[in-house]
Design an enzyme around this catalytic site. Structure first.
Site, short mmCIF file in Angstrom:
data_model
loop_
_atom_site.label_atom_id
_atom_site.label_comp_id
_atom_site.label_asym_id
_atom_site.label_seq_id
_atom_site.Cartn_x
_atom_site.Cartn_y
_atom_site.Cartn_z
N GLY A 184 85.85 -16.76 -13.01
CA GLY A 184 85.51 -17.77 -12.58
C GLY A 184 85.05 -18.84 -12.84
CG HIS A 229 82.38 -15.43 -9.92
ND1 HIS A 229 82.45 -16.23 -10.21
CD2 HIS A 229 83.53 -14.84 -11.07
CE1 HIS A 229 81.78 -16.45 -11.48
NE2 HIS A 229 82.42 -14.55 -11.69
CG ASP A 230 81.11 -19.03 -7.99
OD1 ASP A 230 80.65 -19.47 -6.85
OD2 ASP A 230 80.74 -18.66 -8.61
#
Length: 269
Positions: free
Chosen positions: A141, A123-124
């Site tokens: 992440g 994520h991200d």
């Protein structure tokens, strides 16, 4: 270009947007909010969900999972996104998770990237163009990966880490610090081992520019003075050299992780 071709065993959500020439193979699942640009091909058993955009001419191999909720306990169902560029190749069982509210709401992968079997983009994370992730590489992440970065097999990268453009990370490395642009890192925990000279030569960087970069590397990672002082010296001495200035700006930028340093000396050969 032709109309999309969807295998009868595939399940495609009614809200999914399919470009011209899209091919969706057997047993694929495509969610309602997915956008597949022109000429995307899903071979078989691919699962794409969430607010995911897959760029034109990209190809996804069996059992890849893209856009499903991130592996982050702080995620609470927000409509975050995955954005993947054009001409990307995503191999078997690779996984790519969307962003989170705490990280900008988007996971982004640039154009012409190769994500090999079993690799993971969390994520991200933000990946530039022409990034190569060999088998089982794990990008945690919030990482930021520059253009033309290559990861050897089974590397893992700590969350919030930055890897500068044109860097190379050797196989089975555990990276827990920022890698300067044009740098090369190897080991567990990884250390800076010099410059990615082979990559620079393959990409036809000017000989004089490489010479300046090597000189600046030796200065920045010398033993005398502080890192800040040495970076300032390099910035002044090579003020007209864009490659050196890339390195200077990268080190000077704010980061959650320390700059990766050489473990033994500063030889770049």
């Amino acid at each position: 270009m032709s109309s999309p071709v969807v295998h009868p065993t595939a399940i495609v959500g009614s809200g999914a947007q399919l470009g011209q020439g899209v091919k969706i193979g057997p047993y694929c699942i495509v969610g309602d909010n997915v956008v597949l640009r022109d000429n995307v091909e899903l071979l078989s058993h691919v699962s794409i969900d969430g607010h995911t955009v897959l760029g034109a001419d990209s190809k996804v191999f069996p059992f890849a999972s893209i856009g499903h909720e991130p592996q982050d306990r702080k995620y609470h169902g927000e409509a975050s996104r995955v954005e993947i560029g054009e001409r990307c190749v995503i191999r078997e069982s690779a996984t790519i998770n969307p962003g989170t509210e705490g990280g900008g709401m988007v996971t982004r992968i640039g154009n012409d990237c190769l994500i090999m079997a079993g690799a993971h983009v969390a994520h991200d994370a933000i990946l530039g163009n022409n990034v190569i992730m060999a088998n089982y590489v794990g990008i945690a992440g919030h990482c930021q990966i520059g253009d033309n970065v290559t990861f050897g097999g089974m590397c893992v990268v700590h969350q919030f880490t930055r890897v500068g453009a044109h860097a190379f990370v050797g196989a089975a490395s555990m990276v827990d610090g920022d890698i300067i642009p044009y740098g090369m890192a190897v080991g567990n925990r990884a250390s800076l081992t010099g410059l990615n000279l082979i990559g620079l030569k393959r990409r036809k960087f000017d000989r004089e520019a490489i010479h300046h970069l090597r000189a600046a590397y030796r200065l920045i990672f010398a033993s005398e003075g502080t890192l800040r002082e040495r970076v300032e010296d390099a910035a002044e001495l090579f003020k007209n050299d864009p490659l050196v200035q890339d390195v200077v700006a990268f080190i000077a930028a704010a980061s959650d992780r320390p700059i990766l340093l050489p473990r033994n000396g500063h030889d770049v050969d």
